[in-house]
Design a protein around this motif. Sequence first.
Motif, PDB file in Angstrom:
ATOM      1  N   GLY A  36      48.355  45.066  47.585  1.00  0.00           N
ATOM      2  CA  GLY A  36      49.328  44.162  46.995  1.00  0.00           C
ATOM      3  C   GLY A  36      48.772  42.754  46.984  1.00  0.00           C
ATOM      4  O   GLY A  36      48.356  42.235  48.021  1.00  0.00           O
ATOM      5  N   VAL A  37      48.748  42.140  45.811  1.00  0.00           N
ATOM      6  CA  VAL A  37      48.247  40.773  45.683  1.00  0.00           C
ATOM      7  C   VAL A  37      49.449  39.874  45.420  1.00  0.00           C
ATOM      8  O   VAL A  37      49.990  39.845  44.319  1.00  0.00           O
ATOM      9  CB  VAL A  37      47.203  40.652  44.554  1.00  0.00           C
ATOM     10  CG1 VAL A  37      46.712  39.217  44.432  1.00  0.00           C
ATOM     11  CG2 VAL A  37      46.037  41.597  44.808  1.00  0.00           C
ATOM     12  N   TYR A  38      49.868  39.158  46.453  1.00  0.00           N
ATOM     13  CA  TYR A  38      51.014  38.259  46.366  1.00  0.00           C
ATOM     14  C   TYR A  38      50.585  36.812  46.553  1.00  0.00           C
ATOM     15  O   TYR A  38      51.382  35.906  46.404  1.00  0.00           O
ATOM     16  CB  TYR A  38      52.058  38.648  47.419  1.00  0.00           C
ATOM     17  CG  TYR A  38      52.399  40.111  47.370  1.00  0.00           C
ATOM     18  CD1 TYR A  38      53.213  40.619  46.363  1.00  0.00           C
ATOM     19  CD2 TYR A  38      51.866  40.999  48.292  1.00  0.00           C
ATOM     20  CE1 TYR A  38      53.501  41.969  46.297  1.00  0.00           C
ATOM     21  CE2 TYR A  38      52.157  42.354  48.228  1.00  0.00           C
ATOM     22  CZ  TYR A  38      52.976  42.817  47.231  1.00  0.00           C
ATOM     23  OH  TYR A  38      53.253  44.163  47.157  1.00  0.00           O
ATOM     24  N   HIS A  39      49.333  36.607  46.942  1.00  0.00           N
ATOM     25  CA  HIS A  39      48.748  35.289  47.180  1.00  0.00           C
ATOM     26  C   HIS A  39      47.344  35.331  46.578  1.00  0.00           C
ATOM     27  O   HIS A  39      46.660  36.345  46.702  1.00  0.00           O
ATOM     28  CB  HIS A  39      48.692  35.046  48.694  1.00  0.00           C
ATOM     29  CG  HIS A  39      48.249  33.676  49.084  1.00  0.00           C
ATOM     30  ND1 HIS A  39      46.923  33.276  49.027  1.00  0.00           N
ATOM     31  CD2 HIS A  39      48.940  32.620  49.565  1.00  0.00           C
ATOM     32  CE1 HIS A  39      46.833  32.034  49.453  1.00  0.00           C
ATOM     33  NE2 HIS A  39      48.032  31.608  49.791  1.00  0.00           N
ATOM     34  N   ARG A  40      46.909  34.257  45.958  1.00  0.00           N
ATOM     35  CA  ARG A  40      45.621  34.303  45.263  1.00  0.00           C
ATOM     36  C   ARG A  40      44.430  34.475  46.199  1.00  0.00           C
ATOM     37  O   ARG A  40      43.368  34.904  45.777  1.00  0.00           O
ATOM     38  CB  ARG A  40      45.444  33.064  44.387  1.00  0.00           C
ATOM     39  CG  ARG A  40      45.419  31.766  45.131  1.00  0.00           C
ATOM     40  CD  ARG A  40      45.329  30.573  44.168  1.00  0.00           C
ATOM     41  NE  ARG A  40      45.552  29.345  44.853  1.00  0.00           N
ATOM     42  CZ  ARG A  40      44.632  28.708  45.573  1.00  0.00           C
ATOM     43  NH1 ARG A  40      43.424  29.203  45.672  1.00  0.00           N
ATOM     44  NH2 ARG A  40      44.927  27.585  46.190  1.00  0.00           N
ATOM     45  N   ARG A  41      44.611  34.196  47.496  1.00  0.00           N
ATOM     46  CA  ARG A  41      43.486  34.330  48.433  1.00  0.00           C
ATOM     47  C   ARG A  41      43.715  35.392  49.506  1.00  0.00           C
ATOM     48  O   ARG A  41      43.065  35.369  50.549  1.00  0.00           O
ATOM     49  CB  ARG A  41      43.216  32.991  49.104  1.00  0.00           C
ATOM     50  CG  ARG A  41      42.699  31.949  48.141  1.00  0.00           C
ATOM     51  CD  ARG A  41      42.350  30.682  48.851  1.00  0.00           C
ATOM     52  NE  ARG A  41      43.233  30.488  50.002  1.00  0.00           N
ATOM     53  CZ  ARG A  41      43.608  29.314  50.460  1.00  0.00           C
ATOM     54  NH1 ARG A  41      43.182  28.227  49.916  1.00  0.00           N
ATOM     55  NH2 ARG A  41      44.417  29.228  51.493  1.00  0.00           N
TER      56      ARG A  41
ATOM     57  N   THR B 240      38.456  37.561  47.146  1.00  0.00           N
ATOM     58  CA  THR B 240      37.565  36.743  46.333  1.00  0.00           C
ATOM     59  C   THR B 240      38.180  36.570  44.943  1.00  0.00           C
ATOM     60  O   THR B 240      39.140  37.248  44.587  1.00  0.00           O
ATOM     61  CB  THR B 240      36.180  37.402  46.183  1.00  0.00           C
ATOM     62  OG1 THR B 240      36.325  38.617  45.435  1.00  0.00           O
ATOM     63  CG2 THR B 240      35.532  37.676  47.537  1.00  0.00           C
ATOM     64  N   GLU B 241      37.601  35.678  44.144  1.00  0.00           N
ATOM     65  CA  GLU B 241      38.086  35.474  42.775  1.00  0.00           C
ATOM     66  C   GLU B 241      37.963  36.737  41.935  1.00  0.00           C
ATOM     67  O   GLU B 241      38.744  36.954  41.020  1.00  0.00           O
ATOM     68  CB  GLU B 241      37.351  34.311  42.111  1.00  0.00           C
ATOM     69  CG  GLU B 241      37.778  32.967  42.658  1.00  0.00           C
ATOM     70  CD  GLU B 241      37.158  31.818  41.882  1.00  0.00           C
ATOM     71  OE1 GLU B 241      36.754  32.011  40.713  1.00  0.00           O
ATOM     72  OE2 GLU B 241      37.095  30.718  42.450  1.00  0.00           O
ATOM     73  N   SER B 242      37.007  37.588  42.265  1.00  0.00           N
ATOM     74  CA  SER B 242      36.843  38.836  41.514  1.00  0.00           C
ATOM     75  C   SER B 242      37.711  39.967  42.054  1.00  0.00           C
ATOM     76  O   SER B 242      37.684  41.073  41.536  1.00  0.00           O
ATOM     77  CB  SER B 242      35.373  39.263  41.520  1.00  0.00           C
ATOM     78  OG  SER B 242      34.959  39.551  42.844  1.00  0.00           O
ATOM     79  N   GLY B 243      38.494  39.684  43.118  1.00  0.00           N
ATOM     80  CA  GLY B 243      39.427  40.674  43.637  1.00  0.00           C
ATOM     81  C   GLY B 243      38.924  41.511  44.792  1.00  0.00           C
ATOM     82  O   GLY B 243      39.614  42.411  45.252  1.00  0.00           O
ATOM     83  N   GLU B 244      37.743  41.211  45.294  1.00  0.00           N
ATOM     84  CA  GLU B 244      37.189  41.973  46.416  1.00  0.00           C
ATOM     85  C   GLU B 244      37.768  41.471  47.739  1.00  0.00           C
ATOM     86  O   GLU B 244      38.100  40.295  47.880  1.00  0.00           O
ATOM     87  CB  GLU B 244      35.665  41.823  46.449  1.00  0.00           C
ATOM     88  CG  GLU B 244      34.956  42.344  45.215  1.00  0.00           C
ATOM     89  CD  GLU B 244      35.115  43.844  45.053  1.00  0.00           C
ATOM     90  OE1 GLU B 244      35.014  44.574  46.062  1.00  0.00           O
ATOM     91  OE2 GLU B 244      35.341  44.279  43.915  1.00  0.00           O
TER      92      GLU B 244
END
Length: 146
Positions: free
Chosen positions: A39-44, A89-93
Amino acid sequence: MRALRIDPDATVTDLNLPETDAQSAIREHVGSPEAVDQGVYHRRAVLHIHGNGRSFGLPQNLAAWALASAWRGMALYPLAGPIAITGRTESGEATALDDDPAQHVQGVAQTVRETMTEWRTRPPASNEAAIRELLAYAGLDIASSR
């Protein structure tokens, strides 16, 4: 790699995940040998959630729910079981968790523990009131640590 785990009782545990096989370690920490949702709820930050936690009847994780909901700015679906949190990371890793999101995790979890203790003597008027109260407190925790 620095990560945190939030358990359903709102305790937070520091994790040191291996760089080479972090996903395997994450599966172990959330108790899911197969499916781990992200789950991505925060960009970092990324929440690593037991893929079948709700259907297996794992206990609800109010601290992780309040954190994710505050990060997203709205009440989300329930989260269940232990949840690992890594950086992103910015690429989602997955990467090491930064200090700011880690402070959010610690602050919201502490607030949820304190609120649940208070609810034993002063229960909320309704489920909706409980949701509003937790979201308000979580939002304050995140705003105050920015």
